[in-house]
Design a protein around this motif. Structure first.
Motif, PDB file in Angstrom:
ATOM      1  N   ALA A  72       0.829  -1.208   0.000  1.00  0.00           N
ATOM      2  CA  ALA A  72       0.000   0.000   0.000  1.00  0.00           C
ATOM      3  C   ALA A  72       0.868   1.265   0.000  1.00  0.00           C
ATOM      4  O   ALA A  72       2.062   1.217   0.298  1.00  0.00           O
ATOM      5  N   LEU A  73       0.238   2.375  -0.364  1.00  0.00           N
ATOM      6  CA  LEU A  73       0.920   3.672  -0.349  1.00  0.00           C
ATOM      7  C   LEU A  73       0.220   4.595   0.649  1.00  0.00           C
ATOM      8  O   LEU A  73      -1.008   4.673   0.678  1.00  0.00           O
ATOM      9  N   LEU A  74       1.026   5.267   1.434  1.00  0.00           N
ATOM     10  CA  LEU A  74       0.515   6.194   2.451  1.00  0.00           C
ATOM     11  C   LEU A  74       0.999   7.602   2.120  1.00  0.00           C
ATOM     12  O   LEU A  74       2.204   7.825   1.994  1.00  0.00           O
ATOM     13  N   ALA A  75       0.054   8.546   1.981  1.00  0.00           N
ATOM     14  CA  ALA A  75       0.440   9.924   1.651  1.00  0.00           C
ATOM     15  C   ALA A  75       0.715  10.707   2.921  1.00  0.00           C
ATOM     16  O   ALA A  75      -0.123  10.757   3.822  1.00  0.00           O
ATOM     17  N   GLU A  76       1.903  11.315   2.963  1.00  0.00           N
ATOM     18  CA  GLU A  76       2.173  12.256   4.045  1.00  0.00           C
ATOM     19  C   GLU A  76       1.971  13.648   3.473  1.00  0.00           C
ATOM     20  O   GLU A  76       2.844  14.190   2.802  1.00  0.00           O
ATOM     21  N   ALA A  77       0.788  14.195   3.668  1.00  0.00           N
ATOM     22  CA  ALA A  77       0.457  15.498   3.088  1.00  0.00           C
ATOM     23  C   ALA A  77      -0.313  16.301   4.131  1.00  0.00           C
ATOM     24  O   ALA A  77      -1.459  15.988   4.431  1.00  0.00           O
ATOM     25  N   ASN A  78       0.348  17.317   4.655  1.00  0.00           N
ATOM     26  CA  ASN A  78      -0.289  18.136   5.682  1.00  0.00           C
ATOM     27  C   ASN A  78      -1.099  19.208   4.984  1.00  0.00           C
ATOM     28  O   ASN A  78      -0.607  20.285   4.682  1.00  0.00           O
ATOM     29  N   ASP A  79      -2.345  18.883   4.697  1.00  0.00           N
ATOM     30  CA  ASP A  79      -3.135  19.806   3.893  1.00  0.00           C
ATOM     31  C   ASP A  79      -4.601  19.723   4.287  1.00  0.00           C
ATOM     32  O   ASP A  79      -5.013  18.827   5.013  1.00  0.00           O
ATOM     33  N   VAL A  80      -5.382  20.659   3.783  1.00  0.00           N
ATOM     34  CA  VAL A  80      -6.814  20.683   4.094  1.00  0.00           C
ATOM     35  C   VAL A  80      -7.542  19.614   3.276  1.00  0.00           C
ATOM     36  O   VAL A  80      -7.027  19.137   2.261  1.00  0.00           O
ATOM     37  N   LEU A  81      -8.767  19.296   3.724  1.00  0.00           N
ATOM     38  CA  LEU A  81      -9.512  18.194   3.101  1.00  0.00           C
ATOM     39  C   LEU A  81      -9.580  18.296   1.583  1.00  0.00           C
ATOM     40  O   LEU A  81      -9.357  17.310   0.878  1.00  0.00           O
ATOM     41  N   GLU A  82      -9.888  19.492   1.078  1.00  0.00           N
ATOM     42  CA  GLU A  82     -10.121  19.554  -0.372  1.00  0.00           C
ATOM     43  C   GLU A  82      -8.873  19.236  -1.187  1.00  0.00           C
ATOM     44  O   GLU A  82      -8.973  18.745  -2.301  1.00  0.00           O
ATOM     45  N   ARG A  83      -7.713  19.506  -0.613  1.00  0.00           N
ATOM     46  CA  ARG A  83      -6.485  19.146  -1.345  1.00  0.00           C
ATOM     47  C   ARG A  83      -5.966  17.766  -0.951  1.00  0.00           C
ATOM     48  O   ARG A  83      -5.109  17.202  -1.620  1.00  0.00           O
ATOM     49  N   LEU A  84      -6.476  17.234   0.151  1.00  0.00           N
ATOM     50  CA  LEU A  84      -5.961  15.969   0.671  1.00  0.00           C
ATOM     51  C   LEU A  84      -6.754  14.763   0.153  1.00  0.00           C
ATOM     52  O   LEU A  84      -6.168  13.726  -0.191  1.00  0.00           O
ATOM     53  N   VAL A  85      -8.069  14.901   0.104  1.00  0.00           N
ATOM     54  CA  VAL A  85      -8.913  13.782  -0.340  1.00  0.00           C
ATOM     55  C   VAL A  85      -8.470  13.260  -1.722  1.00  0.00           C
ATOM     56  O   VAL A  85      -8.455  12.043  -1.944  1.00  0.00           O
ATOM     57  N   PRO A  86      -8.075  14.134  -2.662  1.00  0.00           N
ATOM     58  CA  PRO A  86      -7.637  13.615  -3.966  1.00  0.00           C
ATOM     59  C   PRO A  86      -6.459  12.633  -3.910  1.00  0.00           C
ATOM     60  O   PRO A  86      -6.238  11.896  -4.868  1.00  0.00           O
ATOM     61  N   TYR A  87      -5.723  12.604  -2.789  1.00  0.00           N
ATOM     62  CA  TYR A  87      -4.625  11.621  -2.703  1.00  0.00           C
ATOM     63  C   TYR A  87      -5.146  10.191  -2.699  1.00  0.00           C
ATOM     64  O   TYR A  87      -4.411   9.255  -2.963  1.00  0.00           O
ATOM     65  N   PHE A  88      -6.433  10.012  -2.355  1.00  0.00           N
ATOM     66  CA  PHE A  88      -7.028   8.672  -2.444  1.00  0.00           C
ATOM     67  C   PHE A  88      -7.396   8.350  -3.892  1.00  0.00           C
ATOM     68  O   PHE A  88      -7.820   7.247  -4.202  1.00  0.00           O
ATOM     69  N   GLY A  89      -7.255   9.347  -4.770  1.00  0.00           N
ATOM     70  CA  GLY A  89      -7.631   9.165  -6.178  1.00  0.00           C
ATOM     71  C   GLY A  89      -9.037   9.661  -6.407  1.00  0.00           C
ATOM     72  O   GLY A  89      -9.927   9.404  -5.602  1.00  0.00           O
ATOM     73  N   THR A  90      -9.220  10.367  -7.504  1.00  0.00           N
ATOM     74  CA  THR A  90     -10.550  10.899  -7.789  1.00  0.00           C
ATOM     75  C   THR A  90     -11.124  10.215  -9.023  1.00  0.00           C
ATOM     76  O   THR A  90     -10.407   9.550  -9.774  1.00  0.00           O
ATOM     77  N   ALA A  91     -12.403  10.438  -9.214  1.00  0.00           N
ATOM     78  CA  ALA A  91     -13.143   9.919 -10.372  1.00  0.00           C
ATOM     79  C   ALA A  91     -12.779   8.467 -10.631  1.00  0.00           C
ATOM     80  O   ALA A  91     -12.806   7.646  -9.734  1.00  0.00           O
ATOM     81  N   GLY A  92     -12.407   8.145 -11.864  1.00  0.00           N
ATOM     82  CA  GLY A  92     -12.098   6.764 -12.213  1.00  0.00           C
ATOM     83  C   GLY A  92     -10.895   6.214 -11.461  1.00  0.00           C
ATOM     84  O   GLY A  92     -10.628   5.018 -11.496  1.00  0.00           O
ATOM     85  N   PHE A  93     -10.166   7.071 -10.789  1.00  0.00           N
ATOM     86  CA  PHE A  93      -8.951   6.610 -10.102  1.00  0.00           C
ATOM     87  C   PHE A  93      -9.138   6.444  -8.599  1.00  0.00           C
ATOM     88  O   PHE A  93      -8.165   6.236  -7.879  1.00  0.00           O
ATOM     89  N   ALA A  94     -10.386   6.542  -8.123  1.00  0.00           N
ATOM     90  CA  ALA A  94     -10.610   6.400  -6.681  1.00  0.00           C
ATOM     91  C   ALA A  94     -10.026   5.074  -6.204  1.00  0.00           C
ATOM     92  O   ALA A  94     -10.321   4.016  -6.765  1.00  0.00           O
ATOM     93  N   GLY A  95      -9.169   5.136  -5.215  1.00  0.00           N
ATOM     94  CA  GLY A  95      -8.528   3.934  -4.691  1.00  0.00           C
ATOM     95  C   GLY A  95      -7.257   3.562  -5.441  1.00  0.00           C
ATOM     96  O   GLY A  95      -6.541   2.646  -5.035  1.00  0.00           O
ATOM     97  N   HIS A  96      -6.949   4.282  -6.522  1.00  0.00           N
ATOM     98  CA  HIS A  96      -5.788   3.917  -7.338  1.00  0.00           C
ATOM     99  C   HIS A  96      -4.641   4.931  -7.260  1.00  0.00           C
ATOM    100  O   HIS A  96      -3.856   5.078  -8.193  1.00  0.00           O
ATOM    101  N   GLU A  97      -4.613   5.654  -6.151  1.00  0.00           N
ATOM    102  CA  GLU A  97      -3.417   6.461  -5.866  1.00  0.00           C
ATOM    103  C   GLU A  97      -2.894   5.954  -4.519  1.00  0.00           C
ATOM    104  O   GLU A  97      -2.368   4.854  -4.462  1.00  0.00           O
ATOM    105  N   CYS A  98      -3.150   6.720  -3.455  1.00  0.00           N
ATOM    106  CA  CYS A  98      -2.709   6.242  -2.143  1.00  0.00           C
ATOM    107  C   CYS A  98      -3.882   5.564  -1.438  1.00  0.00           C
ATOM    108  O   CYS A  98      -5.026   5.963  -1.619  1.00  0.00           O
ATOM    109  N   GLN A  99      -3.573   4.565  -0.637  1.00  0.00           N
ATOM    110  CA  GLN A  99      -4.642   3.863   0.077  1.00  0.00           C
ATOM    111  C   GLN A  99      -4.809   4.437   1.485  1.00  0.00           C
ATOM    112  O   GLN A  99      -5.843   4.271   2.114  1.00  0.00           O
ATOM    113  N   LEU A 100      -3.781   5.108   1.946  1.00  0.00           N
ATOM    114  CA  LEU A 100      -3.839   5.733   3.270  1.00  0.00           C
ATOM    115  C   LEU A 100      -3.339   7.171   3.156  1.00  0.00           C
ATOM    116  O   LEU A 100      -2.495   7.471   2.313  1.00  0.00           O
TER     117      LEU A 100
END
Ligand code: GLC
Length: 619
Positions: free
Chosen positions: A302-330
């Protein structure tokens, strides 16, 4: 590999033939990685269903430690990694399922985050063989291992950096050079270490250029003093060769048996003049490429994002649209953390409730990593982004002043010219809550209050959606390491205050409820045990905020088809009834208390206490 082609073209304007060539080189990285993956790891992947869903299991708990500090008190001779298999029993007993070892590879500084070599264990920690044995011992117990991948920068002693310094064009192109030659700060770019490494450039006298350095630099100005004896130079992902080299590195790290890679300093990977140079859209394409490569070589890593950011910029690390779940898992739940400290300090869970309400559910198989402290400072950086204007400013100042009172925490990144209250503060949880002051004064009432606060924080941490993180030593109520001030190499960086060796005496007292160590250890163990059995606590599960009142009551619901869990936390100083109706029914106290039939509204909570109720059907 069409998918990869599309992703690469999003980042780089490549001609057909260059693209073909590049894709071919990525394919070779994958093929070689698959061939090199050991049969044991392939079996391990298969046992996990060949995916990363395991991270969202309700039993999943991450324990974070420095290898040397975790091993220090263990009996016997040998390197930290050689001794650590002995520590796994202790962690297992606590309920830990994943050991995150902070950087262990060859390093020049920043407690391992200035990496000289991504795949060779630093001799101070042991050898690669000892690491492999540790992985095998962990896997034997069903436990995972997380390591950092410090992919934003290398130290200036890494081979790529040395070759760049020697003038090799290929490697000079690995780093970001200041084309203006002035070393002037790009105006929107945050200054991460303003006090001991100001600005974001490092002057490199051998080359007569400035190279980008978000974190530690040696010499921020050509005409200024040398501040540090090492630097961290940012890699330039606008160069596809850097991406390829990092994918190769990632595959090698995965094949060392690492189950999760913490992508250190993730927001900084992509730079674009005229922007903040943090969390830019391009870095999500990078994340998709990393995931794509790993899927083919180490599908359960798995991949864990260390990103100290607000929700709107942080949630996309989980992947958006067709990529949900296909970037970082944590992803670290940075947006929740400062508001938990706020709730405890002032008995006021309102801001925490507001942030939780704003948090969208994580995609299936993805989860927040929920923490109150890690090896870094308690960062207040996002408070004012979440609550703009006076409200946030005032909140920040109050939290900061509360936890930096005499005898508690120490400011981190204090920039007296620009901020009155700094960006955050360092110190272990025990220190920050006033435990050391109470110990010195022999103030039993204060100690009892702090123990209640700690158990309350643990319970909130374990209830929020995501995977809970235990920072080494906090389960034993350990104080801070003030000796960092005597070491010139560590003194300017107050984060060293909280980097403590696991206290062997406290480990020995972990069964004794009469001492703070035993009290906190037993409470943590008991909560983790109850949680592991409860499907409503799945890492990717939902949450509803039923109440967050100025009187100190926070009531949360974790819905689940097997029966919801209703959790009430009382941060205030006077007993209070729950005060909201989460729906009539029969409720069972998950921690063995009495069952309730009907309504929870009138249930009274003592100050700084909590309850977990499981809905068991109609009343
Ligand atoms: C991350 C680490 C921190 C380190 C920095 C630079 O924020 O958590 O400890 O100093 O990255 O690598």
């Amino acid at each position: 590999m069409r998918h990869l082609e599309t992703l690469l073209l999003e980042l780089y304007p490549l001609s057909d033939s260059t693209l073909r060539d590049l894709v071919g080189r990525f394919e070779r990285v994958v093929e070689e990685g698959r061939a090199a993956r050991s049969p044991a790891l392939k079996t391990w992947d298969a046992a996990r269903g060949g995916n990363t869903q395991w991270v969202a299991d309700p039993s999943h708990v991450v324990y974070v430690a420095y290898a040397d500090l975790l091993a220090q008190g263990l009996p016997g001779e040998g390197s930290p990694l050689g001794l650590l298999p002995e520590r796994l029993g202790y962690l297992h007993e606590l309920g830990v399922t994943d050991l995150h070892l902070l950087p262990i590879m060859k390093t020049s500084g920043d407690a391992g985050f200035a990496v000289d070599d991504y795949t060779t264990v630093d001799p101070r920690f042991g050898t690669n063989e000892e690491f492999a044995s540790l992985v095998a011992a962990a896997h034997e117990r069903g436990m995972a291992l997380t390591l950092d991948l410090v992919l934003n920068h290398t130290s200036d002693s890494h081979e790529w950096a040395r070759r760049a310094r020697a003038g090799e064009a290929t490697y000079r192109a690995f780093y970001v050079e200041d084309e203006s030659g002035t070393g002037d700060h790009w105006p929107q770019v945050p200054d991460v270490f303003p006090d001991f490494a100001p600005g974001h450039w490092d002057w490199v006298p051998e080359l007569g250029v400035y190279l980008w350095s978000t974190f530690y630099s040696r010499q921020p100005r050509a005409d200024g003093p040398v501040l540090n004896d090492f630097a961290q130079w940012d890699l330039d992902y606008r160069n596809p060769e850097v991406l390829l080299a990092m994918c190769e590195t990632m595959v090698r790290v995965a094949n060392m048996g690492v189950d999760c890679m913490r992508l250190d300093a993730a927001p900084f990977l992509w730079k674009e003049k005229g922007t903040r140079c943090t969390s830019l859209p391009q870095l999500h394409t990078l994340m998709r490429i990393f995931r794509h490569v790993l899927d083919q070589v180490a599908p359960s890593t798995a991949l864990l994002a260390e990103a100290n950011d607000v929700l709107e910029r942080l949630v996309p690390y989980f992947g958006t649209a067709g990529f949900a779940g296909h970037e970082c898992q944590l992803a670290y739940a940075f947006p929740f953390m400062p508001f938990l400290w706020h709730a405890v300090a002032f008995g006021e869970p309102g801001p925490l409730g507001r942030v939780l309400r704003a948090a969208p559910p994580t995609p299936p198989g993805c989860a927040w990593l929920v923490f109150d402290e890690v090896h870094d400072e308690v960062s207040l950086e996002i408070v004012e982004d979440v609550f703009p204007g006076e409200e946030g400013e005032d909140m920040c100042r109050r939290i900061f002043r509360h936890y930096t009172q005499e005898g508690r925490g120490v400011p981190f990144r204090f920039d007296p010219q620009h901020e009155e209250y700094g960006h955050g503060f360092s110190g272990t949880r025990w220190t920050l809550l006033g435990g050391e002051v109470a110990d010195r004064a022999g103030d039993e009432a204060a100690r009892a209050r702090i123990l209640e606060e700690i158990v309350l924080m643990e319970a909130v941490k374990l209830t929020l959606p995501g995977v809970p993180l235990v920072y080494s030593g906090q389960e034993l109520a350990q104080g801070s390491d003030w000796s960092f001030r005597e070491d010139p190499g560590r003194a300017p960086d107050t984060r060293f205050l909280k980097r403590v060796a696991l206290d062997e005496e406290a480990v020995g007292q972990r069964g004794d409820m009469a001492v703070a160590a035993g009290h906190v250890y037993q409470a943590t163990r008991r909560l983790l045990e109850a949680r592991a059995e409860e499907p409503a606590f799945a890492g990717d599960g939902a949450i509803e905020v039923l109440a967050a009142t100025p009187e100190g009551m926070l009531v949360l619901r974790r819905p689940d088809p097997s029966g919801d869990v209703v959790a009430a936390f009382h941060f205030g100083a006077e007993p209070r009834p729950v005060g909201v109706d989460p729906g009539h029914g029969r409720y069972r106290d998950l921690l063995g208390g009495r069952a309730v039939a009907g309504d929870l509204q009138g249930e009274v909570l003592e100050p700084r206490s909590f309850r977990w109720w499981k809905a068991a059907g109609d009343a």
